[in-house]
Enzyme design. Structure first.
Site, PDB file in Angstrom:
ATOM      1  N   ASN A 156       0.798  -1.236   0.000  1.00  0.00           N
ATOM      2  CA  ASN A 156       0.000   0.000   0.000  1.00  0.00           C
ATOM      3  C   ASN A 156       0.826   1.278   0.000  1.00  0.00           C
ATOM      4  O   ASN A 156       0.336   2.319  -0.430  1.00  0.00           O
ATOM      5  CB  ASN A 156      -1.038  -0.020   1.133  1.00  0.00           C
ATOM      6  N   GLU A 254       4.707  -3.611  12.264  1.00  0.00           N
ATOM      7  CA  GLU A 254       3.770  -2.495  12.027  1.00  0.00           C
ATOM      8  C   GLU A 254       2.558  -3.123  11.362  1.00  0.00           C
ATOM      9  O   GLU A 254       2.638  -3.541  10.205  1.00  0.00           O
ATOM     10  CB  GLU A 254       4.381  -1.473  11.059  1.00  0.00           C
ATOM     11  N   CYS A 288      -2.886   1.971   6.529  1.00  0.00           N
ATOM     12  CA  CYS A 288      -3.014   1.380   7.869  1.00  0.00           C
ATOM     13  C   CYS A 288      -3.635   2.371   8.827  1.00  0.00           C
ATOM     14  O   CYS A 288      -4.349   1.976   9.749  1.00  0.00           O
ATOM     15  CB  CYS A 288      -1.658   0.909   8.373  1.00  0.00           C
TER      16      CYS A 288
HETATM   17  P1  NAP Z   1       0.228  -8.843   4.176  1.00  0.00           P
HETATM   18  O1  NAP Z   1      -0.627  -9.710   3.379  1.00  0.00           O
HETATM   19  O2  NAP Z   1       0.406  -9.142   5.629  1.00  0.00           O
HETATM   20  O3  NAP Z   1       1.657  -8.863   3.470  1.00  0.00           O
HETATM   21  C1  NAP Z   1       2.733  -8.062   3.888  1.00  0.00           C
HETATM   22  C2  NAP Z   1       4.033  -8.696   3.420  1.00  0.00           C
HETATM   23  O4  NAP Z   1       4.256  -9.927   4.108  1.00  0.00           O
HETATM   24  C3  NAP Z   1       4.045  -9.039   1.939  1.00  0.00           C
HETATM   25  O5  NAP Z   1       5.325  -8.810   1.423  1.00  0.00           O
HETATM   26  C4  NAP Z   1       3.705 -10.527   1.979  1.00  0.00           C
HETATM   27  O6  NAP Z   1       4.062 -11.213   0.818  1.00  0.00           O
HETATM   28  C5  NAP Z   1       4.480 -10.966   3.176  1.00  0.00           C
HETATM   29  N1  NAP Z   1       4.071 -12.248   3.751  1.00  0.00           N
HETATM   30  C6  NAP Z   1       2.872 -12.890   3.603  1.00  0.00           C
HETATM   31  N2  NAP Z   1       2.884 -14.046   4.295  1.00  0.00           N
HETATM   32  C7  NAP Z   1       4.102 -14.148   4.879  1.00  0.00           C
HETATM   33  C8  NAP Z   1       4.723 -15.119   5.740  1.00  0.00           C
HETATM   34  N3  NAP Z   1       4.085 -16.210   6.130  1.00  0.00           N
HETATM   35  N4  NAP Z   1       5.986 -14.885   6.170  1.00  0.00           N
HETATM   36  C9  NAP Z   1       6.646 -13.769   5.809  1.00  0.00           C
HETATM   37  N5  NAP Z   1       6.120 -12.835   5.005  1.00  0.00           N
HETATM   38  C10 NAP Z   1       4.860 -13.007   4.556  1.00  0.00           C
HETATM   39  O7  NAP Z   1      -0.226  -7.310   4.092  1.00  0.00           O
HETATM   40  P2  NAP Z   1      -0.601  -6.488   2.770  1.00  0.00           P
HETATM   41  O8  NAP Z   1      -1.894  -6.974   2.256  1.00  0.00           O
HETATM   42  O9  NAP Z   1       0.567  -6.438   1.852  1.00  0.00           O
HETATM   43  O10 NAP Z   1      -0.753  -5.016   3.377  1.00  0.00           O
HETATM   44  C11 NAP Z   1      -1.912  -4.556   4.000  1.00  0.00           C
HETATM   45  C12 NAP Z   1      -1.769  -4.649   5.512  1.00  0.00           C
HETATM   46  O11 NAP Z   1      -0.630  -3.918   5.948  1.00  0.00           O
HETATM   47  C13 NAP Z   1      -2.932  -4.022   6.250  1.00  0.00           C
HETATM   48  O12 NAP Z   1      -3.303  -4.852   7.325  1.00  0.00           O
HETATM   49  C14 NAP Z   1      -2.362  -2.704   6.759  1.00  0.00           C
HETATM   50  O13 NAP Z   1      -3.007  -2.174   7.875  1.00  0.00           O
HETATM   51  C15 NAP Z   1      -0.963  -3.079   7.057  1.00  0.00           C
HETATM   52  N6  NAP Z   1      -0.080  -1.897   7.107  1.00  0.00           N
HETATM   53  C16 NAP Z   1       0.379  -1.449   8.317  1.00  0.00           C
HETATM   54  C17 NAP Z   1       1.182  -0.311   8.389  1.00  0.00           C
HETATM   55  C18 NAP Z   1       1.689   0.214   9.708  1.00  0.00           C
HETATM   56  O14 NAP Z   1       2.621   1.007   9.687  1.00  0.00           O
HETATM   57  N7  NAP Z   1       1.133  -0.199  10.837  1.00  0.00           N
HETATM   58  C19 NAP Z   1       1.523   0.365   7.209  1.00  0.00           C
HETATM   59  C20 NAP Z   1       1.045  -0.113   5.998  1.00  0.00           C
HETATM   60  C21 NAP Z   1       0.243  -1.257   5.952  1.00  0.00           C
HETATM   61  P3  NAP Z   1       2.967 -11.378  -0.383  1.00  0.00           P
HETATM   62  O15 NAP Z   1       2.899 -10.075  -1.055  1.00  0.00           O
HETATM   63  O16 NAP Z   1       3.500 -12.433  -1.244  1.00  0.00           O
HETATM   64  O17 NAP Z   1       1.670 -11.759   0.261  1.00  0.00           O
END
Ligand code: NAP
Ligand code: MG
Length: 480
Positions: A156, A254, A288
């Site tokens: 994102n 995060e 987020c």
């Molecule tokens: P996500 O599905 O959790 O994926 C994040 C990253 O983790 C991706 O690179 C993903 O790879 C990888 N990943 C997935 N499964 C994994 C595993 N088992 N082990 C290690 N890495 C793994 O999140 P997203 O859909 O990309 O992003 C949206 C989420 O991010 C929302 O919940 C949002 O709130 C959160 N976010 C939080 C912040 C903050 O600062 N708090 C900032 C931005 C976003 P793949 O792409 O291959 O799935």
């Protein structure tokens, strides 16, 4: 997908040890505005993770002893290159994940400011001295690099997310292996090309593309990885914390949010409405810190819902490359997930306050305001990553605090009020990493950023608190 576009789409490579390493297996990257394939990137495996760890380890000793002034200079040069390539970076981010170009440009500016701050942090890694019970003994602490850091990022913020991990890691003398999100890995590859151009030695920062379950998990489990910084969903964060916990390595997580804003009866709605609309709709609601719950005082709720719905109905939807307010969601799957949440909320008794449903074909969704949501409905509890605002009615600020805190998340919260007592009580009692009073949920590039509860674990990112994750404190006793 073998459309003509897909055949023309460029094939990218991993970056390992300062070299581009092509891969026999690839996976497509789609533009959500057109659903066309814009590139192919490696679908890496655990043996690529091994290669990246070896490269990072070979570069580690040299980088750890590189003078902090030189680390700082490379970071500043990187920031200058981001500015020079601003249009290219912004266009790439928009085409890989869909946010409107104006926001992508803002994201580049934000990344530049964060790098500039971190270039100064390289020179602020200070320690402490302590008085000693034995004469002639000097006792001090020093901050030393953690080693090789795995950085796993979401789609994102395809520019800011990797920068927010790479810049502090480099400032503190660590080597890095980045695993960008499969949905949007191209910005990371360009950023790391610019880092090479800024003069960074090969192997200090490596990029491995691929799926989270395959290479992300392999990175976290790899014995050569000394710490993991992750931004993404709470669910994946938990898995990472479990693996890292078994290995006793530090994590910076995060995670997601369900950010609430309380609008008090004393609030100036002329100020509150535009702030709430902007904080909820940027990145098509896929931030987020996006506001997703509005806790409205009974005294102003009807007026507020009318104004929010009118503002939402007036938003222009379309490709992020056009002059619109709202781009597509990241994928058709994401659109379907958000649409299912909206249907569920209506079934649970929420009321649609917006009128339009005229989104373009593809990954688009008309932004929605839902009224008469109650705290137990899924729409009030789950992180719905999309253009949906849930309005809940509350009797007073105390109920607003209670409802805010009933969420497992604790990232950002906001209150609009002209009553200083309400402002103070809200800021004091709300369980959130960041609280905003008469201010949307935007943050600044030198200020710590993070969440509590299911929204995060470990030292906050962005400001000086990054030192607590990216360095290790060493205590030294010296007797002459
Ligand atoms: P996500 O599905 O959790 O994926 C994040 C990253 O983790 C991706 O690179 C993903 O790879 C990888 N990943 C997935 N499964 C994994 C595993 N088992 N082990 C290690 N890495 C793994 O999140 P997203 O859909 O990309 O992003 C949206 C989420 O991010 C929302 O919940 C949002 O709130 C959160 N976010 C939080 C912040 C903050 O600062 N708090 C900032 C931005 C976003 P793949 O792409 O291959 O799935
Ligand atoms: Mg994409």
């Amino acid at each position: 997908m073998s459309t003509p576009t897909s055949l023309k789409a460029p094939v990218s490579a991993n970056r390992i040890g300062g070299r581009s390493v092509p891969h026999s297996r690839t996976t497509p990257v789609l533009d959500p505005a057109t659903l066309e394939v814009i590139a192919h990137v490696p679908r890496s495996t655990s043996s690529d993770v091994d290669a990246a760890v070896i490269a990072a380890h070979s570069a580690a000793a040299g980088w750890a002893v590189t003078a902090p002034q030189e680390r700082s200079r490379i970071l500043l040069r990187w920031a200058e290159l981001l500015l020079q390539h601003k249009e290219e970076l912004a266009a790439l981010a928009t085409s890989e994940m869909g946010k409107v170009l104006k926001e992508s440009r803002g994201e580049v500016d934000r990344a530049i400011s964060e790098i500039q701050f971190m270039s100064g942090e390289a020179l602020r890694l200070t320690g402490e001295t302590f008085p000693s019970s034995t004469p002639g003994t000097l006792i001090y602490t020093a901050r030393v690099p953690v080693g090789t850091v795995a950085a796993i990022t979401p789609w994102n913020f395809p520019i800011v997310a990797p920068v927010r991990k790479i810049a502090p890691a480099l400032a503190a003398g660590n080597t890095v292996i980045v695993k960008p999100a499969a949905e949007a890995p191209l910005s990371t590859l360009l950023l790391v090309d610019l880092l090479d151009e800024a003069g960074l030695a090969g192997g200090v920062v490596n990029v491995i593309c691929g799926s989270g379950s395959e290479v992300g998990a392999a990175l976290v489990a790899h014995p050569g990885v000394d710490a993991v910084t992750f931004t993404g969903s709470t669910q994946v964060g938990r898995t990472i914390a479990e693996t890292a916990g078994r290995r006793l390595i530090p994590t910076q997580l995060e995670l997601g949010g369900k950010n609430a804003v309380y609008v008090d009866v004393s609030a100036d709605l002329d100020r509150a409405v535009p702030e709430i609309v902007s904080a909820s709709i940027q990145a098509t609601g896929q931030r987020c810190t996006a506001i997703s719950r509005v806790l409205a005082h009974e005294g102003i709720v009807d007026e507020l819902v009318l104004r929010l719905a009118a503002a939402y109905d007036g938003l222009l939807i379309g490709s992020g490359r056009e002059a619109v307010d709202v781009g597509p969601l990241v994928s058709e799957k994401a659109r379907d997930d958000v649409a299912a949440h909206i249907r569920g909320a209506l079934k649970d008794g929420a009321r649609m306050a917006t009128f339009r449903s005229d989104a373009p074909e593809g990954a688009y969704l008309a932004p929605v305001v839902l009224d008469r949501v109650t705290p137990t409905m899924s729409i009030a509890r789950d992180e719905v990553f999309g253009p949906v605002l849930a309005v809940l009615r509350v009797a007073d600020y105390e109920e607003a605090i209670e409802v805010t805190n009933s969420s497992e998340y604790g990232l950002a919260a906001a209150a609009f009020t002209s009553d200083i007592r309400v402002a103070n009580e809200f800021a004091h009692h709300v369980q959130a990493g960041m609280v905003h009073i008469n201010h949307g949920t935007s943050s600044q590039p030198h200020v710590p950023f993070g969440g509590v509860g299911a929204s995060g674990l470990g030292p906050y990112s962005i400001g000086h608190t990054v030192q607590d994750f990216f360095t290790q404190v060493k205590v030294v006793y010296v007797k002459s």
